[in-house]
Design an enzyme around this catalytic site. Structure first.
Site, PDB file in Angstrom:
ATOM      1  N   ALA A 125       0.837  -1.204   0.000  1.00 16.47           N
ATOM      2  CA  ALA A 125       0.000   0.000   0.000  1.00 16.47           C
ATOM      3  C   ALA A 125       0.870   1.252   0.000  1.00 16.47           C
ATOM      4  O   ALA A 125       1.165   1.827   1.050  1.00 16.47           O
ATOM      5  CB  ALA A 125      -0.938  -0.013   1.198  1.00 16.47           C
ATOM      6  N   GLN A 154       0.641 -11.041 -46.918  1.00 18.78           N
ATOM      7  CA  GLN A 154       1.920 -10.544 -46.425  1.00 18.78           C
ATOM      8  C   GLN A 154       1.780  -9.547 -45.276  1.00 18.78           C
ATOM      9  O   GLN A 154       2.617  -9.529 -44.358  1.00 18.78           O
ATOM     10  CB  GLN A 154       2.720  -9.922 -47.567  1.00 18.78           C
ATOM     11  CG  GLN A 154       3.285 -10.945 -48.541  1.00 18.78           C
ATOM     12  CD  GLN A 154       4.179 -10.315 -49.598  1.00 18.78           C
ATOM     13  OE1 GLN A 154       4.072  -9.121 -49.891  1.00 18.78           O
ATOM     14  NE2 GLN A 154       5.054 -11.108 -50.176  1.00 18.78           N
ATOM     15  N   PHE A 167      -5.733   2.206  -5.634  1.00 20.00           N
ATOM     16  CA  PHE A 167      -5.210   1.337  -6.698  1.00 20.00           C
ATOM     17  C   PHE A 167      -4.313   0.225  -6.137  1.00 20.00           C
ATOM     18  O   PHE A 167      -3.285  -0.109  -6.731  1.00 20.00           O
ATOM     19  CB  PHE A 167      -4.442   2.147  -7.758  1.00 20.00           C
ATOM     20  CG  PHE A 167      -5.171   3.344  -8.274  1.00 20.00           C
ATOM     21  CD1 PHE A 167      -6.529   3.270  -8.590  1.00 20.00           C
ATOM     22  CD2 PHE A 167      -4.523   4.556  -8.438  1.00 20.00           C
ATOM     23  CE1 PHE A 167      -7.215   4.373  -9.068  1.00 20.00           C
ATOM     24  CE2 PHE A 167      -5.204   5.671  -8.911  1.00 20.00           C
ATOM     25  CZ  PHE A 167      -6.546   5.581  -9.224  1.00 20.00           C
ATOM     26  N   THR A 169      -3.526  -3.487  -5.418  1.00 20.22           N
ATOM     27  CA  THR A 169      -3.883  -4.852  -5.817  1.00 20.22           C
ATOM     28  C   THR A 169      -4.058  -5.730  -4.585  1.00 20.22           C
ATOM     29  O   THR A 169      -3.222  -5.737  -3.677  1.00 20.22           O
ATOM     30  CB  THR A 169      -2.794  -5.448  -6.719  1.00 20.22           C
ATOM     31  OG1 THR A 169      -2.660  -4.638  -7.890  1.00 20.22           O
ATOM     32  CG2 THR A 169      -3.140  -6.871  -7.131  1.00 20.22           C
ATOM     33  N   GLU A 218       3.728   0.061 -11.454  1.00 19.02           N
ATOM     34  CA  GLU A 218       5.177  -0.093 -11.236  1.00 19.02           C
ATOM     35  C   GLU A 218       5.959   0.952 -12.036  1.00 19.02           C
ATOM     36  O   GLU A 218       7.061   0.699 -12.506  1.00 19.02           O
ATOM     37  CB  GLU A 218       5.660  -1.506 -11.608  1.00 19.02           C
ATOM     38  CG  GLU A 218       4.775  -2.648 -11.210  1.00 19.02           C
ATOM     39  CD  GLU A 218       4.471  -2.724  -9.719  1.00 19.02           C
ATOM     40  OE1 GLU A 218       5.078  -1.974  -8.950  1.00 19.02           O
ATOM     41  OE2 GLU A 218       3.615  -3.520  -9.333  1.00 19.02           O
ATOM     42  N   ARG A 252      -8.857 -18.637 -40.422  1.00 22.67           N
ATOM     43  CA  ARG A 252      -9.778 -17.631 -40.940  1.00 22.67           C
ATOM     44  C   ARG A 252      -9.475 -17.378 -42.417  1.00 22.67           C
ATOM     45  O   ARG A 252      -8.336 -17.092 -42.786  1.00 22.67           O
ATOM     46  CB  ARG A 252      -9.637 -16.327 -40.143  1.00 22.67           C
ATOM     47  CG  ARG A 252     -10.597 -15.238 -40.596  1.00 22.67           C
ATOM     48  CD  ARG A 252     -10.397 -13.967 -39.780  1.00 22.67           C
ATOM     49  NE  ARG A 252     -11.280 -12.912 -40.271  1.00 22.67           N
ATOM     50  CZ  ARG A 252     -10.938 -11.646 -40.377  1.00 22.67           C
ATOM     51  NH1 ARG A 252      -9.723 -11.246 -40.027  1.00 22.67           N
ATOM     52  NH2 ARG A 252     -11.792 -10.747 -40.823  1.00 22.67           N
ATOM     53  N   SER A 282       3.000   8.536  -9.574  1.00 23.17           N
ATOM     54  CA  SER A 282       4.337   8.590 -10.151  1.00 23.17           C
ATOM     55  C   SER A 282       5.315   9.279  -9.196  1.00 23.17           C
ATOM     56  O   SER A 282       6.489   8.906  -9.114  1.00 23.17           O
ATOM     57  CB  SER A 282       4.303   9.336 -11.490  1.00 23.17           C
ATOM     58  OG  SER A 282       3.552   8.609 -12.447  1.00 23.17           O
ATOM     59  N   THR A 313       0.643   3.711  -3.147  1.00 25.16           N
ATOM     60  CA  THR A 313       0.025   4.744  -3.987  1.00 25.16           C
ATOM     61  C   THR A 313      -1.111   5.472  -3.267  1.00 25.16           C
ATOM     62  O   THR A 313      -1.904   4.865  -2.541  1.00 25.16           O
ATOM     63  CB  THR A 313      -0.501   4.112  -5.282  1.00 25.16           C
ATOM     64  OG1 THR A 313       0.579   3.463  -5.949  1.00 25.16           O
ATOM     65  CG2 THR A 313      -1.110   5.153  -6.198  1.00 25.16           C
ATOM     66  N   ALA A 329      -0.198  10.820  -4.981  1.00 21.03           N
ATOM     67  CA  ALA A 329       1.164  10.273  -4.898  1.00 21.03           C
ATOM     68  C   ALA A 329       1.202   8.963  -5.673  1.00 21.03           C
ATOM     69  O   ALA A 329       1.105   7.875  -5.110  1.00 21.03           O
ATOM     70  CB  ALA A 329       1.566  10.049  -3.439  1.00 21.03           C
TER      71      ALA A 329
END
Length: 389
Positions: free
Chosen positions: A123, A280, A155, A157, A364, A269, A131, A125, A129
């Site tokens: 924890a 090509q 944010f 995870t 990251e 396909r 970047s 971010t 704060a």
């Protein structure tokens, strides 16, 4: 560094088999349900996936950087949400403890992180704060033998399901930048710590991401990671340095999968009476994607071996993260293009990975931040060499 080639080959074979036979068949349902079934998580525990990078002395596998990179490449060929479920424990959520934790802290937490009995999260971010992580405003005030922490993290995870939170807070509000930032180990259930429901996200469904709210959360001084105030930012950078190498591997796996899916789709396909693989311009997209994969893999493994050799790879780790994440985005875009209109319709592998891998260029360190860091370090190294007699 591969310590025991034969034993490691067996590990890779096992991981590859599980990814293809147990994880991949569940990708669509997990993407739709936004949840990994508990039996799958238990299977991850049984396989030891939660402890790959945790030292053997604390119940993990103690994989080297090169070994972990190769495992990450295999694991991430399934939907990215699978690795995200156990990746914190064997990556960023445990690395701070591994590099700077006290022996008592390591003994208390690392075995449980390695087994998957506890889920960790990192924890750092905050809304203002990201970047500029040194701008964090979460505050930890000394009160007798305790610290009282207040602030908001975003944010993060695994925050909605985490049991152990590595929280970064400012213990000296008068200090500027990185100075005065301290890391705390806080367990779920501590009064004042709460986690709202997970965000709705563009992709990586099944991987819960959310906020960590700290409202006068009281913890003992023994919760300070490493037992020393003011060293938290340095600890965070150590953890992120390794995680950027890990993340490069996690970008290469999806790209490998998508090249395979492109070839399969282009071969079956048909347009104008022939497989589109014979055109090509389609071949060009496949060729460029395969070159991208091999270039990223070579850079990653070279960097991992340098780290295992004890070299400073701060610059190379940043290069790995930047190149691999941008590469993966290019490959995912080409996959949608080759799938044609079907690639824009929900519930196919190209569309799903296109959404999932977009995040890699953000967390990251954004691509733009890495470009700045790489430029600064490159210039500094050149000046240092020039200054040598």
């Amino acid at each position: 560094m591969i310590r025991n080639p034969e034993r490691f080959k067996q590990l890779l074979t096992e991981v590859r088999h599980v990814v293809r036979t147990e994880f991949m068949p569940l990708e669509a349902s997990i993407d739709q349900d936004d949840q990994i079934p508990e039996p799958v998580v238990q299977r991850m525990r049984e396989l030891g996936l939660f402890g790959h990078s945790i030292p053997e002395a604390y119940g993990g596998a103690g994989l080297t950087s090169e070994e972990l990179s190769l495992v990450n490449i295999e694991v991430s060929q399934a939907a990215t949400t699978f690795r995200a479920r156990f990746g914190g424990n064997t990556g960023i959520a445990s690395e701070s403890l591994v590099v700077d934790g006290t022996e008592e802290q390591k003994q208390r937490y690392l075995p449980r992180l390695a087994s998957g009995a506890v889920t960790g999260c990192f924890a750092l971010t905050e809304p203002d704060a990201g970047s500029d992580a040194t701008a964090l405003k979460t505050e930890a005030v000394r009160d007798g033998d305790d610290y009282v922490i207040s602030g908001r993290k975003c944010f993060i995870t695994n925050a909605p399901i985490a049991d152990l939170f590595t929280v970064f807070a400012r213990t000296d509000m008068n200090a500027k930048g990185a100075a005065g930032i301290t890391a705390f180990l806080i367990e779920r259930g501590t009064p004042g710590l709460s986690t709202p429901p997970a965000y709705r996200k563009m992709g990586q469904h099944g991987s819960p991401v959310g906020e960590v709210l700290l409202d006068r959360c009281r913890v003992p001084a023994s919760a300070i990671l490493g037992g020393q105030t003011g060293t938290g930012f340095r600890t965070a950078m150590k953890a992120l340095n390794k995680q950027r190498i890990n993340l490069a591997g996690l970008c290469i796996g999806p790209a490998i999968r998508l090249v395979d899916e492109m070839v399969e789709r282009a071969s079956t396909r048909k347009q104008f009476g022939q497989p589109v693989a014979e055109f090509q311009m389609v071949q060009q997209m496949i060729a460029e994607s395969n070159v991208d994969v091999h270039a990223a893999r070579a850079l990653l493994l070279e960097t991992a071996r340098k780290r295992d050799d004890g070299q400073d790879v701060t610059l190379e780790a940043s290069m790995c993260k930047l190149f691999a994440s941008e590469m993966c985005g290019r490959v995912a875009d080409r996959a949608v293009q080759i799938f044609g209109g079907g690639g824009y319709i929900a519930d196919n592998v190209a569309e799903r990975f296109y959404r999932d891998v977009r995040l890699f260029r953000l967390y990251e360190g954004t691509s733009q931040i890495h470009l700045v860091n790489i430029a600064r370090r490159t210039i500094a190294l050149a000046q240092a060499h020039k200054a040598q007699p």
